[in-house]
Design a protein around this motif. Structure first.
Motif, PDB file in Angstrom:
ATOM      1  N   PHE A  17      -4.768   0.132  -1.298  1.00 43.23           N
ATOM      2  CA  PHE A  17      -5.015   0.792  -2.245  1.00 43.23           C
ATOM      3  C   PHE A  17      -5.788   1.827  -2.318  1.00 43.23           C
TER       4      PHE A  17
ATOM      5  N   ARG B 200      -7.105   4.411  -7.423  1.00 39.63           N
ATOM      6  CA  ARG B 200      -5.823   3.947  -7.363  1.00 39.63           C
ATOM      7  C   ARG B 200      -6.018   4.130  -9.171  1.00 39.63           C
TER       8      ARG B 200
ATOM      9  N   ALA C 237       0.849  -1.016  -0.360  1.00 41.80           N
ATOM     10  CA  ALA C 237      -0.072   0.160  -0.600  1.00 41.80           C
ATOM     11  C   ALA C 237       0.434   1.057   0.215  1.00 41.80           C
ATOM     12  N   ASP C 238       2.158   1.543   1.090  1.00 39.94           N
ATOM     13  CA  ASP C 238       2.650   2.234   0.496  1.00 39.94           C
ATOM     14  C   ASP C 238       3.831   2.232  -0.955  1.00 39.94           C
ATOM     15  N   GLU C 239       4.105   1.088  -1.821  1.00 37.22           N
ATOM     16  CA  GLU C 239       5.047   1.021  -2.290  1.00 37.22           C
ATOM     17  C   GLU C 239       5.009   2.322  -3.538  1.00 37.22           C
ATOM     18  N   THR C 240       6.179   3.685  -3.785  1.00 37.65           N
ATOM     19  CA  THR C 240       5.632   3.631  -4.675  1.00 37.65           C
ATOM     20  C   THR C 240       5.979   4.180  -5.811  1.00 37.65           C
TER      21      THR C 240
ATOM     22  N   LYS D 281       1.785   4.412  -4.937  1.00 35.87           N
ATOM     23  CA  LYS D 281       1.221   5.852  -4.155  1.00 35.87           C
ATOM     24  C   LYS D 281       2.447   7.017  -4.110  1.00 35.87           C
ATOM     25  N   LYS D 282       1.482   7.838  -4.472  1.00 33.51           N
ATOM     26  CA  LYS D 282       1.843   9.290  -4.529  1.00 33.51           C
ATOM     27  C   LYS D 282       2.478   9.836  -3.438  1.00 33.51           C
TER      28      LYS D 282
END
Length: 223
Positions: free
Chosen positions: A175, A179, A149-152, A222-223
């Motif tokens: 997510f 998204r 969920a925190d992967e950019t 993730k932005k």
């Protein structure tokens, strides 16, 4: 010199088979195939008569040692999977590692891999990405999704058609429903399709139109 060749095969369109791949499969002593029935059709199409041996996820732990000894004895092997590049969510890693450990030469040919065209035609950033393959079915699935969920970076997943809706619902939960994602199915085949949009839109689309064929999901980081 005996060695192991790793040979990609088409993921759908037989015209994606390379001249080099055909030549190698014609010249080696043995072809290791994930499913000899599936690969038999491919070899027949290209008039390749090289003997095949079964090598798949259920027997590879048992066959690796024997194959290594045969290569050391002078035979040359080629490894293929049902489609795409071996060892990418397919058997191949154990044999490759064993060859390296024993000092056996490995040559991997370039060729078809499903996630590359899916990533490129997704419209999502592809300068940095992470390939996740298939998510865990049960154990570890929630933990993995929470982590991602925190992967950019852009994320790439493989999925089967009967599990797609569950996976898209999980993406909505972990997510967010807004998204951006891209779902490609039946790549290189007659009914190839790519659906792009936010998670809720794509989930709604495939709920109304149940998917068929092998699927690659590309997810915005993730932005």
């Amino acid at each position: 010199m005996s060695k192991l060749y790793i040979v990609p095969t088409p993921i759908g369109n037989l015209e994606d088979m390379t001249f080099r791949a055909i030549k190698v499969l014609q010249e080696v002593d043995v072809i290791l195939a994930e499913d000899t029935r599936t690969s038999g059709k491919l070899l027949k199409h290209f008039e390749i008569t090289t003997p095949m041996q079964s090598h798949h996820m259920h027997n590879e732990h048992k066959t690796v040692e024997v194959i290594i000894k045969r290569i050391q004895g002078g035979e040359t092997f080629a490894l293929i999977s049902d489609a795409g590049t071996p060892a990418i969510s397919d058997p191949g890693f154990l044999l490759s590692r064993a060859c390296i450990q024993q000092g056996i030469d490995i040559e991997c040919l370039p060729g078809a891999t499903a996630f590359v065209p899916a990533l490129v035609n997704s419209g999502l950033p592809n300068d940095k990405f992470v390939f996740e393959g298939f998510l865990p079915v049960k154990k570890g699935r929630q933990t993995r999704l929470k982590f991602l969920a925190d992967e950019t970076r852009t994320m790439i997943f493989y999925e089967s058609p009967h599990k797609l809706l569950k996976t898209l619902a999980d993406f909505s939960t972990y997510f967010g429903e807004d998204r951006q994602i891209s779902v490609s199915r039946e790549l290189t085949k007659l009914f190839e399709e790519t659906k792009r949009g936010v998670v809720k839109e794509v989930l709604s689309y495939f709920t109304a139109k149940p998917p068929k064929g092998e699927i690659v999901i590309v997810v915005e980081g993730k932005k």
